[in-house]
Design a protein around this motif. Structure first.
Motif, PDB file in Angstrom:
ATOM      1  N   PRO A 234       0.836  -1.206   0.000  1.00 39.13           N
ATOM      2  CA  PRO A 234       0.000   0.000   0.000  1.00 39.13           C
ATOM      3  C   PRO A 234       0.868   1.253   0.000  1.00 39.13           C
ATOM      4  CG  PRO A 234      -0.799  -1.611   1.605  1.00 39.13           C
ATOM      5  CD  PRO A 234       0.526  -2.113   1.114  1.00 39.13           C
ATOM      6  N   GLY A 235       0.483   2.211  -0.799  1.00 40.49           N
ATOM      7  CA  GLY A 235       1.235   3.454  -0.881  1.00 40.49           C
ATOM      8  C   GLY A 235       2.351   3.443  -1.896  1.00 40.49           C
ATOM      9  N   SER A 236       2.616   2.274  -2.507  1.00 40.27           N
ATOM     10  CA  SER A 236       3.649   2.226  -3.545  1.00 40.27           C
ATOM     11  C   SER A 236       3.223   3.092  -4.726  1.00 40.27           C
ATOM     12  CB  SER A 236       3.867   0.787  -4.022  1.00 40.27           C
ATOM     13  OG  SER A 236       4.354  -0.019  -2.975  1.00 40.27           O
ATOM     14  N   PRO A 237       4.153   3.841  -5.329  1.00 40.82           N
ATOM     15  CA  PRO A 237       3.770   4.701  -6.450  1.00 40.82           C
ATOM     16  C   PRO A 237       3.313   3.878  -7.644  1.00 40.82           C
ATOM     17  CG  PRO A 237       6.156   4.614  -6.228  1.00 40.82           C
ATOM     18  CD  PRO A 237       5.595   3.919  -5.026  1.00 40.82           C
ATOM     19  N   ALA A 238       2.241   4.331  -8.288  1.00 41.30           N
ATOM     20  CA  ALA A 238       1.775   3.661  -9.496  1.00 41.30           C
ATOM     21  C   ALA A 238       2.725   3.967 -10.639  1.00 41.30           C
ATOM     22  CB  ALA A 238       0.368   4.128  -9.829  1.00 41.30           C
ATOM     23  N   LEU A 239       2.712   3.105 -11.629  1.00 37.68           N
ATOM     24  CA  LEU A 239       3.497   3.339 -12.830  1.00 37.68           C
ATOM     25  C   LEU A 239       2.562   3.767 -13.950  1.00 37.68           C
ATOM     26  CD1 LEU A 239       5.987   0.325 -12.850  1.00 37.68           C
ATOM     27  CD2 LEU A 239       6.324   2.607 -11.905  1.00 37.68           C
ATOM     28  N   THR A 240       3.039   4.695 -14.758  1.00 39.14           N
ATOM     29  CA  THR A 240       2.246   5.176 -15.884  1.00 39.14           C
ATOM     30  C   THR A 240       3.055   5.034 -17.171  1.00 39.14           C
ATOM     31  OG1 THR A 240       0.929   7.043 -16.701  1.00 39.14           O
ATOM     32  CG2 THR A 240       3.025   7.578 -15.677  1.00 39.14           C
ATOM     33  N   VAL A 299       7.993   2.306 -22.006  1.00 38.94           N
ATOM     34  CA  VAL A 299       8.586   2.698 -20.734  1.00 38.94           C
ATOM     35  C   VAL A 299       7.462   3.092 -19.791  1.00 38.94           C
ATOM     36  CG1 VAL A 299      10.133   4.307 -19.540  1.00 38.94           C
ATOM     37  CG2 VAL A 299      10.708   3.519 -21.847  1.00 38.94           C
ATOM     38  N   TRP A 300       7.500   2.535 -18.591  1.00 37.58           N
ATOM     39  CA  TRP A 300       6.532   2.833 -17.541  1.00 37.58           C
ATOM     40  C   TRP A 300       7.294   3.453 -16.386  1.00 37.58           C
ATOM     41  CZ3 TRP A 300       1.227   1.352 -17.791  1.00 37.58           C
ATOM     42  CH2 TRP A 300       0.886   0.670 -18.970  1.00 37.58           C
ATOM     43  N   ALA A 301       6.862   4.621 -15.919  1.00 36.28           N
ATOM     44  CA  ALA A 301       7.590   5.353 -14.891  1.00 36.28           C
ATOM     45  C   ALA A 301       6.699   5.627 -13.692  1.00 36.28           C
ATOM     46  CB  ALA A 301       8.121   6.672 -15.459  1.00 36.28           C
ATOM     47  N   PRO A 302       7.286   5.764 -12.499  1.00 38.60           N
ATOM     48  CA  PRO A 302       6.485   6.079 -11.313  1.00 38.60           C
ATOM     49  C   PRO A 302       5.765   7.411 -11.470  1.00 38.60           C
ATOM     50  CG  PRO A 302       8.701   5.390 -10.697  1.00 38.60           C
ATOM     51  CD  PRO A 302       8.713   5.591 -12.181  1.00 38.60           C
ATOM     52  N   VAL A 303       4.553   7.464 -10.957  1.00 36.82           N
ATOM     53  CA  VAL A 303       3.745   8.677 -11.025  1.00 36.82           C
ATOM     54  C   VAL A 303       4.052   9.539  -9.818  1.00 36.82           C
ATOM     55  CG1 VAL A 303       1.412   9.609 -10.943  1.00 36.82           C
ATOM     56  CG2 VAL A 303       1.893   7.567 -12.296  1.00 36.82           C
ATOM     57  N   ARG A 304       4.354  10.810 -10.073  1.00 42.51           N
ATOM     58  CA  ARG A 304       4.488  11.783  -8.986  1.00 42.51           C
ATOM     59  C   ARG A 304       3.226  12.613  -8.938  1.00 42.51           C
ATOM     60  NH1 ARG A 304       5.720  17.047  -8.548  1.00 42.51           N
ATOM     61  NH2 ARG A 304       6.114  17.229 -10.788  1.00 42.51           N
ATOM     62  N   LEU A 305       2.577  12.657  -7.782  1.00 42.47           N
ATOM     63  CA  LEU A 305       1.357  13.443  -7.659  1.00 42.47           C
ATOM     64  C   LEU A 305       1.653  14.914  -7.913  1.00 42.47           C
ATOM     65  CD1 LEU A 305      -0.335  11.843  -4.528  1.00 42.47           C
ATOM     66  CD2 LEU A 305      -1.034  11.626  -6.908  1.00 42.47           C
TER      67      LEU A 305
END
Length: 318
Positions: A234-240, A299-305
């Motif tokens: 839980p809380g892990s950054p999603a990848l986009t 390429v899938w990268a972590p999402v920064r809010l």
């Protein structure tokens, strides 16, 4: 735009900036049945891909007078989102501009027009991406000659009764059952591309093969499946999805099963590990029989809010 539904037309206008140089206007919807915003309220990157496709078709017909009846066949497409924060959906439809440059690659009028369109993406005045598309536009006779070489000029759908249930849409990043295009294959690590041929967006009008945008949707959904583990903390950054490069190597027939496989996957830090916090690079192939009909490097990268200062006016993030 080669679209039957007015609601699926995103390009709004274009002006000439110079020789083979254009500014193409577009409006992206705040929501869309298939290309909907993600959990962080960012626009679907495939909206960008579809807008590139529409921009090329529009410029071809409007400025270069490619006849309306010509068939457009895609060779390759790529796009990159360089500033995902610019794609936050606000309280109004998103104003989009593509600065586009046209290059002829195989011009033999009136039967054959080969071209590439290179674009730079600006959203709300903020430069945030780039992309390109290469196609050939053929008259009906030339198209039928090319399709006849495969022996499948009148391709028909794969039998609907084949026992392959599509994956749950949540596993592939979609909202509706009809939007899932993947089914598990008969071998481990293999999936089948099984889109609903009555899908009003993916198959907006009749076609005798799987369109580039359907293949791209299959690659995107498999990428989402590979990068979003149900056991993530839980809380892990999603990848986009931030970039994709698709090569179309052959016509993907409707009446031949299409297998999708992941040829390589790695994280930026460790090519043998799977870490949801790191960038992921996936190379995927679509095969019919033993023939690779298309491939995709993504390429899938972590999402920064987005911060409050970055969000468009009228956007509320829960």
């Amino acid at each position: 735009m080669h679209r039957a539904a007015v609601a699926e037309v995103f390009v709004t206008d274009a002006v000439v900036l110079g020789e083979d140089h254009f500014l193409v206007g577009s409006q992206w919807p705040r929501d869309h049945a298939l290309y909907h915003p993600d959990a962080q309220r960012r626009s679907d990157p495939l909206l960008f891909a579809e807008t590139i496709r529409q921009a090329l078709v529009y410029v071809a017909h409007w400025h270069y007078e490619v006849p309306l009846g010509h068939r457009f066949v895609g060779y390759d497409m790529d796009f990159e989102i360089t500033d995902p924060g610019a794609l936050c959906v606000g309280g109004r439809p998103m104003p989009v501009e593509l600065e586009a440059r046209w290059q002829w690659t195989d011009r033999r009028p009136p039967r054959r027009y080969g071209a590439r369109l290179e674009v730079a993406l600006t959203v709300g005045g903020r430069r945030c991406g780039r992309g390109s598309l290469r196609v050939v536009a053929l008259d009906e006779r030339s198209y039928r000659i090319i399709r006849g070489r495969t022996g499948r000029a009148e391709s028909v759908p794969v039998a609907a009764e084949e026992p392959y249930a599509r994956l749950d849409p949540g596993l592939v990043g979609r909202l509706r059952d009809k939007d899932s295009v993947l089914a598990r294959g008969s071998a481990a690590g293999e999936w089948l591309l099984r889109p609903n041929l009555d899908h009003a967006i993916l198959f907006d009008h009749p076609t005798d093969h799987l369109p580039l945008m359907v293949l791209l949707e299959g690659f995107r959904q498999l990428g989402h499946l590979m990068t979003h583990s149900p056991t993530s903390r839980p809380g892990s950054p999603a990848l986009t999805l931030v970039s994709a490069a698709v090569d179309c190597l052959a016509f993907a027939e409707l009446d031949v099963p299409t297998r999708l496989v992941v040829r390589e996957k790695a994280t930026a830090a460790d090519p043998t590990a799977v870490d949801v916090r790191a960038e992921r690079r996936l190379h995927l192939d679509a095969l019919q029989g033993d023939t690779v009909v298309a491939s995709c490097a993504s390429v899938w990268a972590p999402v920064r809010l987005a911060t409050a200062a970055e969000r468009p006016v009228g956007l509320t993030v829960p």
